[in-house]
Structures are given as structure tokens and as C-alpha cells.
Scaffold this motif. Structure first.
Motif, PDB file in Angstrom:
ATOM      1  N   GLN A 158      43.324  31.440  32.260  1.00 44.73           N
ATOM      2  CA  GLN A 158      44.064  32.640  32.669  1.00 44.73           C
ATOM      3  C   GLN A 158      44.499  33.438  31.447  1.00 44.73           C
ATOM      4  OE1 GLN A 158      44.152  34.890  34.669  1.00 44.73           O
ATOM      5  NE2 GLN A 158      45.504  34.349  36.372  1.00 44.73           N
ATOM      6  N   ARG A 159      44.829  32.742  30.365  1.00 45.96           N
ATOM      7  CA  ARG A 159      45.211  33.469  29.142  1.00 45.96           C
ATOM      8  C   ARG A 159      44.005  34.196  28.552  1.00 45.96           C
ATOM      9  NH1 ARG A 159      47.952  28.297  27.211  1.00 45.96           N
ATOM     10  NH2 ARG A 159      47.836  29.103  25.096  1.00 45.96           N
ATOM     11  N   VAL A 160      42.805  33.619  28.682  1.00 44.02           N
ATOM     12  CA  VAL A 160      41.589  34.350  28.265  1.00 44.02           C
ATOM     13  C   VAL A 160      41.438  35.610  29.126  1.00 44.02           C
ATOM     14  CG1 VAL A 160      39.060  34.301  28.091  1.00 44.02           C
ATOM     15  CG2 VAL A 160      40.387  32.265  27.436  1.00 44.02           C
ATOM     16  N   ALA A 161      41.693  35.470  30.418  1.00 46.95           N
ATOM     17  CA  ALA A 161      41.575  36.639  31.311  1.00 46.95           C
ATOM     18  C   ALA A 161      42.594  37.719  30.926  1.00 46.95           C
ATOM     19  CB  ALA A 161      41.769  36.207  32.772  1.00 46.95           C
ATOM     20  N   ILE A 162      43.774  37.301  30.505  1.00 40.51           N
ATOM     21  CA  ILE A 162      44.781  38.277  30.045  1.00 40.51           C
ATOM     22  C   ILE A 162      44.302  38.935  28.752  1.00 40.51           C
ATOM     23  CG2 ILE A 162      47.150  38.551  29.186  1.00 40.51           C
ATOM     24  CD1 ILE A 162      47.973  36.281  31.158  1.00 40.51           C
ATOM     25  N   ALA A 163      43.763  38.133  27.829  1.00 44.77           N
ATOM     26  CA  ALA A 163      43.234  38.691  26.573  1.00 44.77           C
ATOM     27  C   ALA A 163      42.111  39.689  26.870  1.00 44.77           C
ATOM     28  CB  ALA A 163      42.726  37.570  25.666  1.00 44.77           C
ATOM     29  N   ARG A 164      41.283  39.361  27.842  1.00 45.09           N
ATOM     30  CA  ARG A 164      40.185  40.249  28.234  1.00 45.09           C
ATOM     31  C   ARG A 164      40.739  41.594  28.721  1.00 45.09           C
ATOM     32  NH1 ARG A 164      36.561  38.095  33.104  1.00 45.09           N
ATOM     33  NH2 ARG A 164      38.639  38.081  34.035  1.00 45.09           N
ATOM     34  N   ALA A 165      41.758  41.542  29.541  1.00 45.98           N
ATOM     35  CA  ALA A 165      42.356  42.793  30.032  1.00 45.98           C
ATOM     36  C   ALA A 165      42.995  43.571  28.877  1.00 45.98           C
ATOM     37  CB  ALA A 165      43.386  42.489  31.125  1.00 45.98           C
ATOM     38  N   LEU A 166      43.701  42.859  27.995  1.00 45.36           N
ATOM     39  CA  LEU A 166      44.396  43.536  26.888  1.00 45.36           C
ATOM     40  C   LEU A 166      43.428  44.161  25.888  1.00 45.36           C
ATOM     41  CD1 LEU A 166      47.246  40.970  26.168  1.00 45.36           C
ATOM     42  CD2 LEU A 166      47.456  43.224  27.258  1.00 45.36           C
ATOM     43  N   SER A 167      42.243  43.579  25.782  1.00 44.03           N
ATOM     44  CA  SER A 167      41.277  44.078  24.795  1.00 44.03           C
ATOM     45  C   SER A 167      40.818  45.502  25.130  1.00 44.03           C
ATOM     46  CB  SER A 167      40.070  43.143  24.703  1.00 44.03           C
ATOM     47  OG  SER A 167      39.255  43.302  25.853  1.00 44.03           O
ATOM     48  N   MET A 168      41.039  45.920  26.364  1.00 43.25           N
ATOM     49  CA  MET A 168      40.686  47.290  26.760  1.00 43.25           C
ATOM     50  C   MET A 168      41.794  48.274  26.373  1.00 43.25           C
ATOM     51  SD  MET A 168      37.786  46.540  28.065  1.00 43.25           S
ATOM     52  CE  MET A 168      37.152  47.875  29.094  1.00 43.25           C
ATOM     53  N   GLU A 169      42.869  47.746  25.814  1.00 42.78           N
ATOM     54  CA  GLU A 169      44.042  48.542  25.410  1.00 42.78           C
ATOM     55  C   GLU A 169      44.599  49.384  26.564  1.00 42.78           C
ATOM     56  OE1 GLU A 169      42.481  50.373  21.821  1.00 42.78           O
ATOM     57  OE2 GLU A 169      43.008  48.575  20.681  1.00 42.78           O
ATOM     58  N   PRO A 170      44.932  48.692  27.672  1.00 41.17           N
ATOM     59  CA  PRO A 170      45.452  49.405  28.842  1.00 41.17           C
ATOM     60  C   PRO A 170      46.865  49.930  28.583  1.00 41.17           C
ATOM     61  CG  PRO A 170      45.699  47.045  29.156  1.00 41.17           C
ATOM     62  CD  PRO A 170      44.937  47.230  27.875  1.00 41.17           C
ATOM     63  N   HIS A 171      47.259  50.914  29.352  1.00 41.16           N
ATOM     64  CA  HIS A 171      48.613  51.465  29.255  1.00 41.16           C
ATOM     65  C   HIS A 171      49.547  50.800  30.254  1.00 41.16           C
ATOM     66  CE1 HIS A 171      46.576  55.382  27.666  1.00 41.16           C
ATOM     67  NE2 HIS A 171      46.339  54.332  26.924  1.00 41.16           N
ATOM     68  N   VAL A 172      48.957  50.175  31.262  1.00 38.09           N
ATOM     69  CA  VAL A 172      49.717  49.458  32.296  1.00 38.09           C
ATOM     70  C   VAL A 172      48.959  48.169  32.592  1.00 38.09           C
ATOM     71  CG1 VAL A 172      50.460  49.510  34.731  1.00 38.09           C
ATOM     72  CG2 VAL A 172      50.578  51.604  33.366  1.00 38.09           C
ATOM     73  N   MET A 173      49.703  47.096  32.865  1.00 37.83           N
ATOM     74  CA  MET A 173      49.065  45.845  33.289  1.00 37.83           C
ATOM     75  C   MET A 173      49.598  45.452  34.662  1.00 37.83           C
ATOM     76  SD  MET A 173      46.858  44.263  31.183  1.00 37.83           S
ATOM     77  CE  MET A 173      47.080  42.487  31.271  1.00 37.83           C
ATOM     78  N   LEU A 174      48.661  45.109  35.545  1.00 38.10           N
ATOM     79  CA  LEU A 174      49.000  44.640  36.887  1.00 38.10           C
ATOM     80  C   LEU A 174      48.689  43.145  36.953  1.00 38.10           C
ATOM     81  CD1 LEU A 174      47.088  47.451  38.884  1.00 38.10           C
ATOM     82  CD2 LEU A 174      49.458  47.510  38.052  1.00 38.10           C
ATOM     83  N   PHE A 175      49.617  42.372  37.470  1.00 36.57           N
ATOM     84  CA  PHE A 175      49.407  40.922  37.614  1.00 36.57           C
ATOM     85  C   PHE A 175      49.576  40.558  39.084  1.00 36.57           C
ATOM     86  CE2 PHE A 175      50.712  41.436  33.234  1.00 36.57           C
ATOM     87  CZ  PHE A 175      49.964  40.500  32.531  1.00 36.57           C
ATOM     88  N   ASP A 176      48.528  40.026  39.702  1.00 36.46           N
ATOM     89  CA  ASP A 176      48.626  39.634  41.106  1.00 36.46           C
ATOM     90  C   ASP A 176      48.640  38.111  41.227  1.00 36.46           C
ATOM     91  OD1 ASP A 176      48.754  39.487  43.814  1.00 36.46           O
ATOM     92  OD2 ASP A 176      46.869  40.530  44.205  1.00 36.46           O
ATOM     93  N   GLU A 177      49.822  37.550  41.308  1.00 33.11           N
ATOM     94  CA  GLU A 177      50.001  36.094  41.424  1.00 33.11           C
ATOM     95  C   GLU A 177      49.193  35.351  40.373  1.00 33.11           C
ATOM     96  OE1 GLU A 177      50.415  34.258  45.151  1.00 33.11           O
ATOM     97  OE2 GLU A 177      50.825  36.117  46.231  1.00 33.11           O
ATOM     98  N   ALA A 178      49.369  35.745  39.133  1.00 30.60           N
ATOM     99  CA  ALA A 178      48.553  35.229  38.033  1.00 30.60           C
ATOM    100  C   ALA A 178      48.741  33.732  37.800  1.00 30.60           C
ATOM    101  CB  ALA A 178      48.880  36.001  36.752  1.00 30.60           C
TER     102      ALA A 178
END
Ligand code: ADP
Ligand code: MG
Length: 255
Positions: A158-178
């Protein structure tokens, strides 16, 4: 620090996301029944509510995995429900983390984090790799960058999945029952990463049943039921002095 350079608290300033009277139906089933919410830059909003209350549908509308039936979502000044909206562009700026991590099993951690950077952002390989390693370090996995998903625990995946999302440099992060699919002993590591992200100023909308996270990290807690927002307030208010009987009952069940 002089007053003028102090960043505005998240309760002030322009909303980064403005949701206006959002409705979503699947056939005859009305799932969202008029949600209106403003989310400000840097704000951490935790969404609580019983199963089936429409939490996932709300997040999925936000990054356009679902098309709302009616209503408006203004994100960074743009109506993302408009027909001409580039959905991929919205998703670049709004990262999402799901209960299921959905890593590619045949790619090691660093290549899982590089893939969308190369495909979607067209980043050169070396740069994608550099950013992937930086994000893996941020989630505490610098030493595991060449591990494959089946060599990692659920929490590490799951932390890899978070790193994957962050690597896109998003302005907002959504977490659905992570953390809902994780063994209890693995939950903390993921929540710690989410907490650090919040403290670093990321705007976050977090669906979770982790009440201690909601109490400690949220700027605002929203309680949803039947596709409407029943209550919206500071965590202390929601937990200590809920206005509605439904909120009180829900909090009583899960804590
Ligand atoms: P929550 O995340 O709060 O548990 P959901 O947003 O997943 O709630 O679901 C709310 C309701 O919408 C549920 O009754 C669910 O069955 C229904 N629903 C969600 N997605 C679909 C879909 N793609 N088609 C039909 N019904 C759906
Ligand atoms: Mg859900």
C-alpha cells in the motif's frame, strides 16, 4: 516569522474543490442525493459513514471514475464534470489510493512507481526513476525498491501505491479505506505515511474507519448517510458533541 509570510490556516482561503449539489444514481438507485462541500487547500477532510452511504461514489466522482448525474465539481477553478474536461488531466492533479493496491505483479516497486510517470506524464526514464526512488524513500521503502509485490507485506504494497500516486505530484490525494484490507499490525505504517503527508500540507480527502486518525489528523470530519452529508465539523465537535443522533450512534458503534 512576520505575519504576512504565515500560511493561511486551512479554514481560510479559496476552496481547491467546490462540490455543488452533487447527485449520482445508478439506474433507479440514488446513491448521492445532493452533496455540497468546499475543501480548502491544505485541508484534511475525513469522511465517515456506514457501508453503502455513498463515500466511495463521492470520491469516484471527484476524480471522474464516475460521471455525476447532476451537480457541479469545481476543481482548481475548472468544472471537471463538463464534457470537454480532460479526465486524465484531472487524475494527474488528484491522486487516489484504494483499498486494493493493484500493483503490477511482474514489476518491482520502483518500476511500479515509474510506469504512470513515463506513460502519462511522458517523463524520461531516468527522471521517472529518480522521482520514484524519492517517493519510495518518503514512504519508508528506500531499501525495498527492487522488491516485487509478492515479496512485500500488504502494508508495504500500500505504501508503494501511495508512492505511485505521489510521483504524479498531485495537488489533492483521495484515500478510500486505504487500510481496510490490511492485517491490524500493518495499519499503523500506512497511517503514519498519511499523517506525514497531511503534516506536509497535502490537501486530502480520506474515507476511513480509523477514528484515532480522524481525531488526530483531520481538520474536518464529515458524516455521510444515505448519500447526504449529515454532519460536517471539527473532529472535537463531531466526536464530543455530535449534533445528530445518527452521528452519535455511528461513532458509538465504531469506537
Ligand atoms: P460506501 O463507500 O459508503 O460503502 P458506495 O459509494 O460504495 O458506498 O455505494 C453506495 C451505494 O451505491 C451502494 O448501495 C452500492 O451498491 C451502490 N453502487 C455503487 N456503485 C455502483 C454501481 N457501479 N452500480 C450500481 N450500484 C452501485
Ligand atoms: Mg466504500
Amino acid at each position: 516569522m512576520s505575519k504576512t509570510t504565515t500560511p493561511a490556516p486551512p479554514s481560510e482561503g479559496e476552496p481547491i474543490i467546490k462540490i455543488c449539489d452533487l447527485h449520482k444514481s445508478f439506474g433507479e438507485t440514488k446513491v448521492l442525493n445532493g452533496i455540497s462541500l468546499d475543501i480548502r487547500k491544505g485541508e484534511v477532510v475525513v469522511v465517515l459513514g456506514p457501508s453503502g452511504s455513498g463515500k466511495s461514489t463521492l470520491l469516484r466522482c471527484l476524480n471522474r471514475l464516475e460521471q455525476p448525474t447532476s451537480g457541479k465539481i469545481i476543481f482548481e477553478g475548472q468544472d471537471i464534470c463538463a464534457a470537454k474536461t480532460d479526465v486524465n488531466d484531472v487524475r494527474k492533479r488528484m491522486g487516489m489510493v484504494f483499498q486494493q493496491f493493484n500493483l503490477f505483479p511482474h514489476l518491482d516497486a520502483v518500476h511500479n512507481v515509474m510506469l504512470a510517470q513515463e506513460k502519462v506524464l511522458k517523463r524520461p526514464r531516468a527522471e521517472a526513476r529518480r522521482i520514484a526512488l524519492k517517493e519510495l524513500e518518503r514512504v519508508g521503502l528506500a531499501e525495498r525498491s527492487d522488491y516485487y509485490p509478492d515479496e512485500l507485506s500488504g502494508g508495504q504494497q500500500q505504501r508503494v501505491a501511495i508512492a505511485r500516486a505521489l510521483s504524479m505530484e498531485p495537488h489533492v490525494m483521495l484515500f478510500d479505506e486505504a487500510t481496510s484490507a490490511l492485517d491490524p499490525e500493518l495499519v499503523r505504517g500506512v497511517l503514519d505515511v498519511m499523517r506525514e503527508l497531511a503534516q506536509g500540507g497535502m490537501t486530502m480527502v480520506v474515507v476511513t474507519h480509523e477514528m484515532s486518525f480522524a481525531r488526530d489528523v483531520a481538520d474536518r470530519v464529515i458524516f455521510m448517510e444515505g448519500g447526504v452529508v449529515v454532519e460536517d465539523g471539527a473532529p472535537e465537535q463531531l466526536f464530543e458533541h455530535p449534533k445528530s443522533e445518527r452521528t452519535r450512534a455511528f461513532i458509538g458503534q465504531v469506537t
